[in-house]
Design a protein around this motif. Sequence first.
Motif, PDB file in Angstrom:
ATOM      1  N   LEU A 140       9.039  -6.392   5.983  1.00  0.00           N
ATOM      2  CA  LEU A 140      10.492  -6.508   5.836  1.00  0.00           C
ATOM      3  C   LEU A 140      11.124  -5.380   6.637  1.00  0.00           C
ATOM      4  CD1 LEU A 140      13.018  -7.738   4.405  1.00  0.00           C
ATOM      5  CD2 LEU A 140      12.671  -6.004   2.625  1.00  0.00           C
ATOM      6  N   HIS A 141      12.011  -5.755   7.564  1.00  0.00           N
ATOM      7  CA  HIS A 141      12.721  -4.773   8.362  1.00  0.00           C
ATOM      8  C   HIS A 141      14.178  -4.740   7.910  1.00  0.00           C
ATOM      9  CE1 HIS A 141       9.763  -4.648  11.987  1.00  0.00           C
ATOM     10  NE2 HIS A 141       9.144  -4.930  10.862  1.00  0.00           N
ATOM     11  N   ILE A 142      14.688  -3.551   7.711  1.00  0.00           N
ATOM     12  CA  ILE A 142      16.097  -3.377   7.348  1.00  0.00           C
ATOM     13  C   ILE A 142      16.740  -2.515   8.427  1.00  0.00           C
ATOM     14  CG2 ILE A 142      17.725  -2.622   5.578  1.00  0.00           C
ATOM     15  CD1 ILE A 142      15.416  -2.708   3.548  1.00  0.00           C
ATOM     16  N   VAL A 143      17.700  -3.114   9.139  1.00  0.00           N
ATOM     17  CA  VAL A 143      18.355  -2.398  10.239  1.00  0.00           C
ATOM     18  C   VAL A 143      19.857  -2.711  10.250  1.00  0.00           C
ATOM     19  CG1 VAL A 143      18.417  -1.987  12.732  1.00  0.00           C
ATOM     20  CG2 VAL A 143      16.274  -2.663  11.637  1.00  0.00           C
ATOM     21  N   PRO A 144      20.743  -1.713  10.217  1.00  0.00           N
ATOM     22  CA  PRO A 144      20.421  -0.308   9.938  1.00  0.00           C
ATOM     23  C   PRO A 144      20.303  -0.080   8.430  1.00  0.00           C
ATOM     24  CG  PRO A 144      22.773  -0.565  10.290  1.00  0.00           C
ATOM     25  CD  PRO A 144      22.172  -1.941  10.458  1.00  0.00           C
ATOM     26  N   SER A 145      19.545   0.872   8.035  1.00  0.00           N
ATOM     27  CA  SER A 145      19.384   1.184   6.617  1.00  0.00           C
ATOM     28  C   SER A 145      20.632   1.901   6.101  1.00  0.00           C
ATOM     29  CB  SER A 145      18.162   2.086   6.405  1.00  0.00           C
ATOM     30  OG  SER A 145      16.991   1.459   6.881  1.00  0.00           O
ATOM     31  N   ASN A 178       0.792  -1.234   0.000  1.00  0.00           N
ATOM     32  CA  ASN A 178       0.000   0.000   0.000  1.00  0.00           C
ATOM     33  C   ASN A 178       0.819   1.277   0.000  1.00  0.00           C
ATOM     34  OD1 ASN A 178      -2.689  -1.095  -0.044  1.00  0.00           O
ATOM     35  ND2 ASN A 178      -2.271  -1.860   2.014  1.00  0.00           N
ATOM     36  N   SER A 179       2.107   1.158   0.326  1.00  0.00           N
ATOM     37  CA  SER A 179       2.941   2.360   0.325  1.00  0.00           C
ATOM     38  C   SER A 179       3.802   2.385  -0.927  1.00  0.00           C
ATOM     39  CB  SER A 179       3.838   2.379   1.564  1.00  0.00           C
ATOM     40  OG  SER A 179       3.072   2.410   2.735  1.00  0.00           O
ATOM     41  N   PRO A 180       3.525   3.289  -1.866  1.00  0.00           N
ATOM     42  CA  PRO A 180       4.353   3.348  -3.074  1.00  0.00           C
ATOM     43  C   PRO A 180       5.781   3.793  -2.785  1.00  0.00           C
ATOM     44  CG  PRO A 180       2.336   4.620  -3.339  1.00  0.00           C
ATOM     45  CD  PRO A 180       2.423   4.243  -1.901  1.00  0.00           C
ATOM     46  N   SER A 181       5.970   4.555  -1.692  1.00  0.00           N
ATOM     47  CA  SER A 181       7.310   5.048  -1.401  1.00  0.00           C
ATOM     48  C   SER A 181       7.525   5.183   0.088  1.00  0.00           C
ATOM     49  CB  SER A 181       7.553   6.396  -2.104  1.00  0.00           C
ATOM     50  OG  SER A 181       6.655   7.359  -1.598  1.00  0.00           O
ATOM     51  N   LEU A 182       8.812   5.132   0.472  1.00  0.00           N
ATOM     52  CA  LEU A 182       9.213   5.259   1.865  1.00  0.00           C
ATOM     53  C   LEU A 182      10.583   5.920   1.887  1.00  0.00           C
ATOM     54  CD1 LEU A 182       8.829   4.467   4.909  1.00  0.00           C
ATOM     55  CD2 LEU A 182      10.057   2.361   4.364  1.00  0.00           C
ATOM     56  N   SER A 183      10.736   6.912   2.771  1.00  0.00           N
ATOM     57  CA  SER A 183      12.006   7.611   2.892  1.00  0.00           C
ATOM     58  C   SER A 183      12.480   7.523   4.335  1.00  0.00           C
ATOM     59  CB  SER A 183      11.834   9.073   2.470  1.00  0.00           C
ATOM     60  OG  SER A 183      13.069   9.746   2.510  1.00  0.00           O
ATOM     61  N   VAL A 184      13.737   7.093   4.556  1.00  0.00           N
ATOM     62  CA  VAL A 184      14.287   6.975   5.907  1.00  0.00           C
ATOM     63  C   VAL A 184      15.699   7.537   5.930  1.00  0.00           C
ATOM     64  CG1 VAL A 184      12.888   4.943   6.446  1.00  0.00           C
ATOM     65  CG2 VAL A 184      15.203   4.660   5.564  1.00  0.00           C
ATOM     66  N   GLN A 185      16.163   7.836   7.124  1.00  0.00           N
ATOM     67  CA  GLN A 185      17.531   8.310   7.294  1.00  0.00           C
ATOM     68  C   GLN A 185      18.484   7.130   7.439  1.00  0.00           C
ATOM     69  OE1 GLN A 185      17.114  11.782   6.338  1.00  0.00           O
ATOM     70  NE2 GLN A 185      19.053  11.577   7.466  1.00  0.00           N
ATOM     71  N   GLU A 186      19.681   7.312   6.928  1.00  0.00           N
ATOM     72  CA  GLU A 186      20.724   6.303   7.072  1.00  0.00           C
ATOM     73  C   GLU A 186      20.896   5.933   8.546  1.00  0.00           C
ATOM     74  OE1 GLU A 186      24.480   7.620   5.582  1.00  0.00           O
ATOM     75  OE2 GLU A 186      25.452   5.675   5.882  1.00  0.00           O
ATOM     76  N   GLY A 187      21.014   4.636   8.809  1.00  0.00           N
ATOM     77  CA  GLY A 187      21.219   4.166  10.170  1.00  0.00           C
ATOM     78  C   GLY A 187      19.925   3.826  10.904  1.00  0.00           C
ATOM     79  N   ARG A 188      18.781   4.329  10.390  1.00  0.00           N
ATOM     80  CA  ARG A 188      17.498   4.039  11.044  1.00  0.00           C
ATOM     81  C   ARG A 188      16.894   2.759  10.462  1.00  0.00           C
ATOM     82  NH1 ARG A 188      16.054   9.002  13.588  1.00  0.00           N
ATOM     83  NH2 ARG A 188      14.459   7.802  14.672  1.00  0.00           N
ATOM     84  N   ILE A 189      15.764   2.368  11.019  1.00  0.00           N
ATOM     85  CA  ILE A 189      15.088   1.167  10.549  1.00  0.00           C
ATOM     86  C   ILE A 189      14.153   1.500   9.390  1.00  0.00           C
ATOM     87  CG2 ILE A 189      13.233   1.423  12.252  1.00  0.00           C
ATOM     88  CD1 ILE A 189      13.077  -1.662  12.357  1.00  0.00           C
ATOM     89  N   SER A 190      14.152   0.638   8.378  1.00  0.00           N
ATOM     90  CA  SER A 190      13.166   0.717   7.288  1.00  0.00           C
ATOM     91  C   SER A 190      12.190  -0.430   7.475  1.00  0.00           C
ATOM     92  CB  SER A 190      13.832   0.569   5.920  1.00  0.00           C
ATOM     93  OG  SER A 190      14.701   1.635   5.648  1.00  0.00           O
TER      94      SER A 190
END
Lengths: 115, 114
Positions: B75-80, B7-19
């Motif tokens: 899906l969790h990506i840590v750290p991004s 449902n989310s076409p896009s997601l923006s996160v800061q380096e080092g944070r969790i996606s």
Amino acid sequence: EAGVAQSPRYKIIEKRQSVAFWCNPISGHATLYWYQQILGQGPKLLIQFQNNGVVDDSQLPKDRFSAERLKGVDSTLKIQPAKLEDSAVYLCASSLGLGRTDTQYFGPGTRLTVL
Amino acid sequence: DQQVKQNSPSLSVQEGRISILNCDYTNSMFDYFLWYKKYPAEGPTFLISISSIKDKNEDGRFTVFLNKSAKHLSLHIVPSQPGDSAVYFCAASARETSGSRLTFGEGTQLTVNP
């Protein structure tokens, strides 16, 4: 290890023309897939081969699309005649076997534009 | 009939944070799920998978969680990292399906900002 090769990378045609795409899978991979990815959507399976036999072509529009894998290695996908809605990226993938846990490796795709 | 939805076409996160990328499915026959990552002008590449007999699978910085009752996976990506910036596709397959057909979601564009 060489990956899945596809050609051409880009193709622009007029509607009602014919077009063919070529795919060479990873050496030794028995299973080959063709997917269609329309802009903004995920890939959709068109046809799946195991060696040179068709396993699943339930989503292939057979009135205009055809595919073959005559010698169980490389494959061609043809569209005849093309429609505007066929504009998409056509992805070829291969896997070692037919098992659902066999990783599918994708080629870079062919971007088709139908005008 | 969109059986796999992101449902989310896009997601923006800061380096080092969790996606955290989400995926929902409607077909109760799906029992094997995968995530693929796609860079521009390249084909999708396999990232991680999970069988319905598990609720979590981990591989390095990537963890997939499956909630069968909610028909939801994430899906969790840590750290991004900036190199994680790509389109992520969720895919599913059903045991009864002929062959090994994958049904894909629409994809989520992840951007990791330095």
